[in-house]
Design an enzyme around this catalytic site. Structure first.
Site: not given
Length: 522
Positions: A91, A156, A267
């Site tokens: 990632h 997340d 957030e």
């Protein structure tokens, strides 16, 4: 004829010595778990799809010992230019887990292991999980929830490896409360660049333990971790409130992170256009009426605060009542507040819904010129202005997250880097998460976006704003020195101790591989 793993590595080293600096192509020789490949799609591609560096070989280890043997041989072979990168879920954005003409270790081949230890009431200490480094966070979550437990701090997106995020920091909306994921690990098993297989913790080899956490893979390969667990809530009250004033938006965010006894997640994001609102509303279809407000006003941007409160069976407090009390203290646009009630798993796995939506449209496996920054509180308004000067709000394709974290929730002795902003405790995470759809954004377009990111970084990391990159990408040693600041000399010392030939994590571009001078003249 059967070869032991050790014999296969010996053969590899011999071949490297004889053929370097020639480039290998397809080889008919089978080295068992270490294979020479002409085409290595998984090892030369990452989520960013910006850099494509093909390795010479891929190792799919069946145990940490095989990683140790490989690195032991390479570290004793100064004639070789070969480097090694550990790849978890791939990632990364800028090829950080790639190794051009080197060896990529695919960590998902390690036998997955998740062992949950629930602390008894009469037992001291904490509940924890022992997890192999290639396991994904979503796999740990599913297994720990069977025992009513879960890690405290998250990212997340859950489909990343344990070892990968611990090599960076691991941040999300719980970071203000519990610190990053690197603050919530008790112990690591690490293979150093010398090939040593070491168990380390705050009490046992703390120098290695803390330097590996947030160390960008430079000092060792994390093969397993002991992760702190706590009782998991059964569901979550998830709230979003909208703002048209940036100063009020940040003031309310800072108020929320001061309420860590009531609030469990904070957030926020910028609403630049209708598309950005649609892309973040999978769980909130009810607030789509806010689009009318977008069309009715000429504001360059709106802002959304996102916070959550856990429902916990053991507590008598009612989450709905807590949310109502919190909302009374906030100054959002009248009537523009929305909430949903979801399971704890669905809340943590919220980005997966968006991923599946993008996959269905063919918009997931595309280039991602992302930019993640840590911005001091004193510079956040100026940074917001810098973003709006460099992007076109009406055509921006992606999301911009903005939310506060607290410096005093981070261990200062890890390798992770925060802005050196004096006494300021509040630091903002700003993540510009955009996609470059090849059908609408050509290679030239992608290059422009990357140049745009570079201009933002050059300005933001200057003395006026004083920001730092998260998941950093730099091309010059001077930039890395400035990035690590006061931690640079410590990193040099640890690198010399644990990876003196600079074998590990070449994709980061921090150090050049050390090898004998006579080879350089060939």
């Amino acid at each position: 004829m059967e070869f032991s793993f050790c014999s296969r590595i010996n053969a590899l080293i011999l071949l490297l010595a004889l053929c370097s600096p020639c480039r290998f192509i397809q080889s008919p020789m089978d080295f068992g778990p270490l294979n020479f490949l002409q085409s290595t799609p998984s090892a030369s591609i990452d989520f960013g799809r910006i850099f494509f560096n093909s390795p010479l070989a891929v190792l799919r280890p069946q145990s940490p010992k095989e990683i140790s043997q490989l690195l032991s041989f390479l570290s004793s072979s100064s004639f070789s230019k070969v480097t090694v990168a550990a790849r978890g879920a791939g990632h990364s954005i800028h090829g950080q887990a790639q190794a051009h003409d080197g060896i990529v270790i695919e960590m998902d081949s390690l036998p997955p292991s998740i062992k949950i230890h629930r602390k008894r009431d009469d037992e001291p200490g904490f509940s924890y999980a022992d997890v192999s480094g290639g396991v994904l966070w979503v796999e740990l979550l599913k297994e720990s929830l069977k025992d009513g437990l879960a890690p405290r701090s998250w990212t997340d997106y859950l489909y990343m490896s344990i070892g990968g995020t611990l090599s960076n920091a691991g941040i999300s909306g719980q970071t203000f409360k519990y610190g990053p994921q690197i603050n919530n690990v008790f112990q690591l098993d690490v293979v150093t660049g010398r090939g040593e297989l070491v168990t380390c913790s705050s009490l046992q080899r703390p120098d290695l333990f803390y330097s590996v956490l947030g160390g960008l893979g430079q000092l060792g390969v994390i093969t397993s971790a002991r992760i702190l667990l706590q009782d998991a809530p059964h569901k979550v009250k998830w709230v979003r409130a909208f703002y048209d004033d940036f100063e009020i938006f940040t003031k309310d965010q800072e108020l929320l992170v001061s309420m860590d006894s009531k609030v469990d997640y904070v957030e926020g994001f910028m609403v630049l256009n209708e598309q950005s609102l649609h892309g973040s509303s999978v769980a909130f279809p009810s607030y789509m009426g806010f689009i009318e407000q977008l069309h009715a006003h000429s504001s360059d941007a709106y802002y959304c605060i996102e916070f959550a409160v856990h429902y916990e069976l053991e507590k008598e407090s009612n989450a709905d009542q807590v949310v109502e009390e919190i909302a009374k203290q906030l100054s959002f646009m009248p009537s523009f507040i929305y909430s949903v009630e979801v399971s704890y798993f669905d809340f943590l796995n919220r980005v997966r819904m968006e991923e599946m939506n993008l996959r269905s449209k063919g918009l997931w496996d595309v280039p991602h010129p992302w930019l993640n920054m840590f911005v001091p509180k004193s510079g956040i308004a100026q940074y917001r202005d810098l973003l709006l000067e460099n992007i076109s709000p009406r055509t921006f394709d992606g999301h911009i997250l903005i939310y506060p974290i607290l410096r005093d929730k981070w261990y200062s002795n890890t390798s992770a880097v925060l802005p050196e902003s004096g006494e300021e405790n509040v630091i903002y995470v700003v993540s510009m998460l955009r996609s470059a759809d090849p059908t609408t954004c050509s290679a030239e377009c992608l290059t422009r976006l990357l140049h745009q990111n570079r201009r933002i970084v050059e300005t933001a990391t200057g003395p006026e704003i004083g920001a730092k990159q998260y998941l950093p990408h730099h091309s010059q040693e001077r930039q890395w020195r400035e990035h690590f600041g006061g931690k640079w000399e410590g990193l040099l010392a640890r690198k010399s101790e644990f990876d003196p030939l600079h074998i590990l994590a070449p994709g980061q571009g921090i150090f050049q591989r050390e090898y004998s001078a006579h080879l350089q003249t060939q």
